[in-house]
Design a protein around this motif. Sequence first.
Motif, PDB file in Angstrom:
ATOM      1  N   SER A 175      -1.966   1.472  -7.735  1.00 41.76           N
ATOM      2  CA  SER A 175      -2.690   0.676  -6.740  1.00 41.76           C
ATOM      3  C   SER A 175      -1.752  -0.373  -6.133  1.00 41.76           C
ATOM      4  O   SER A 175      -0.742  -0.744  -6.731  1.00 41.76           O
ATOM      5  CB  SER A 175      -3.891  -0.022  -7.385  1.00 41.76           C
ATOM      6  OG  SER A 175      -3.454  -1.019  -8.279  1.00 41.76           O
ATOM      7  N   LYS A 176      -2.118  -0.845  -4.938  1.00 50.61           N
ATOM      8  CA  LYS A 176      -1.264  -1.836  -4.275  1.00 50.61           C
ATOM      9  C   LYS A 176      -1.268  -3.162  -5.020  1.00 50.61           C
ATOM     10  O   LYS A 176      -0.267  -3.868  -5.045  1.00 50.61           O
ATOM     11  CB  LYS A 176      -1.651  -2.018  -2.811  1.00 50.61           C
ATOM     12  CG  LYS A 176      -3.016  -2.601  -2.572  1.00 50.61           C
ATOM     13  CD  LYS A 176      -3.270  -2.727  -1.083  1.00 50.61           C
ATOM     14  CE  LYS A 176      -4.639  -3.316  -0.836  1.00 50.61           C
ATOM     15  NZ  LYS A 176      -4.914  -3.476   0.584  1.00 50.61           N
ATOM     16  N   GLY A 218       2.618   1.508  -3.429  1.00 44.14           N
ATOM     17  CA  GLY A 218       1.692   2.058  -4.413  1.00 44.14           C
ATOM     18  C   GLY A 218       1.486   3.550  -4.231  1.00 44.14           C
ATOM     19  O   GLY A 218       1.392   4.295  -5.207  1.00 44.14           O
ATOM     20  N   GLU A 235       0.825  -1.199   0.000  1.00 49.59           N
ATOM     21  CA  GLU A 235       0.000   0.000   0.000  1.00 49.59           C
ATOM     22  C   GLU A 235       0.867   1.259   0.000  1.00 49.59           C
ATOM     23  O   GLU A 235       0.604   2.210  -0.739  1.00 49.59           O
ATOM     24  CB  GLU A 235      -0.931  -0.011   1.210  1.00 49.59           C
ATOM     25  CG  GLU A 235      -1.978   1.049   1.177  1.00 49.59           C
ATOM     26  CD  GLU A 235      -3.019   0.849   2.259  1.00 49.59           C
ATOM     27  OE1 GLU A 235      -3.661   1.839   2.612  1.00 49.59           O
ATOM     28  OE2 GLU A 235      -3.200  -0.281   2.737  1.00 49.59           O
TER      29      GLU A 235
END
Length: 92
Positions: A29-30, A23, A20
Amino acid sequence: TLEDKILITLYYLRHYPTLEVLGGIFQISKSYAHTIYKKYSSMMVKIFHVEGSKSLTSETFATILIDVTEQEIERPKKCQQEYYSGKKKDTQ
């Protein structure tokens, strides 16, 4: 770009942030950060002839130290019963 994907992989291997956070740093995004890491880390293992993505050999380290000492947790004085079961007594 290819350079960014390699940078993401190397950054993860150097600092081990959560996906997370990774990202967030690279504004993706993760799940996409995880996809990039898995794909490019396996490529790097093949290119550089590493035995495994997380393998350690005797040449790569001399000594590993692990800190396993207990540390006291500061608990509130009021309503302590909610946080403290009383099972382990302080020996000091």
